[in-house]
Design an enzyme around this catalytic site. Sequence first.
Site, PDB file in Angstrom:
ATOM      1  N   TYR A 142       0.843  -1.200   0.000  1.00 55.42           N
ATOM      2  CA  TYR A 142       0.000   0.000   0.000  1.00 55.42           C
ATOM      3  C   TYR A 142       0.877   1.249   0.000  1.00 55.42           C
ATOM      4  CZ  TYR A 142      -3.258   3.606   1.551  1.00 55.42           C
ATOM      5  OH  TYR A 142      -3.989   4.760   1.642  1.00 55.42           O
ATOM      6  N   LYS A 146       1.349   4.019  -3.070  1.00 53.78           N
ATOM      7  CA  LYS A 146       1.072   5.435  -2.874  1.00 53.78           C
ATOM      8  C   LYS A 146       2.320   6.281  -3.114  1.00 53.78           C
ATOM      9  CE  LYS A 146      -3.318   5.412  -1.785  1.00 53.78           C
ATOM     10  NZ  LYS A 146      -4.324   6.143  -2.604  1.00 53.78           N
ATOM     11  N   THR A 177     -13.165   6.019   7.904  1.00 51.26           N
ATOM     12  CA  THR A 177     -13.923   5.323   6.869  1.00 51.26           C
ATOM     13  C   THR A 177     -13.811   3.816   7.102  1.00 51.26           C
ATOM     14  OG1 THR A 177     -12.021   5.130   5.372  1.00 51.26           O
ATOM     15  CG2 THR A 177     -13.364   7.138   5.201  1.00 51.26           C
TER      16      THR A 177
END
Length: 239
Positions: A142, A146, A177
């Site tokens: 991840y 990014k 979230t």
Amino acid sequence: MPSLNGTVVLVTGANGGIGTHFVHEALARGAAKVYATARTPRTWDDERIVPLTLDVTDPTSIEAAVATAPDVTALINNAGANPPSASLLDVAEADIRANMETNFFGPVFLARAFAPILAAQPESILVDVHSVGSWYAYGGIYSASKAALWSATNSLRLELASRGVHVSGVHMSYVDTRMAAHADGPKMLPAELVASVFNAVEAGEYEVLADELTTQVKAALSGPVEALYPELRTLNGQV
């Protein structure tokens, strides 16, 4: 300065917590229309919101989106994904490739596809949503994906500036979230993040550091790597 007033906005990942706020806040700031994209678009209770099917990992889907939305003046690359494991060594190869497809190749190819449309409009906007993970390697693939997108955004910013497209990159730590449900500690509200992004864009800023942790991590990049990752000293038996 770029303005959201009168724009036609396309938001990727519009069904998610951050994406939903991008849709509504764009309209609140005067956008004329918002294409709310997702692999499976949902129904919206506003005629100014146009649901649009888009899989950012599928070139055919990207082509179809460009054909359907030739009036876009602001592209917000918000869609992203987390792999099932934060370990580069343990995560499956398929998950590594899938994460790069969603977090890097997807937004880059979408930006390339919409570049001629954006460049044909005055004061158009491209927003790429990165993460503090682009500067801090807590997330394995991840973070790597990014970081790659951050680099691509810097390149796109330089290339598109001469074509009248303002490019902003967004960096933040955890946001409240579903994607960050597993994480402990403080989290930004999606509405707070989106407001800071649009404030920065309308002020002509190129980079959004949305919280204090992100600001601290960026500043630490100029120091020695073991200062950013003090666990290296412990793992190497240093005091």
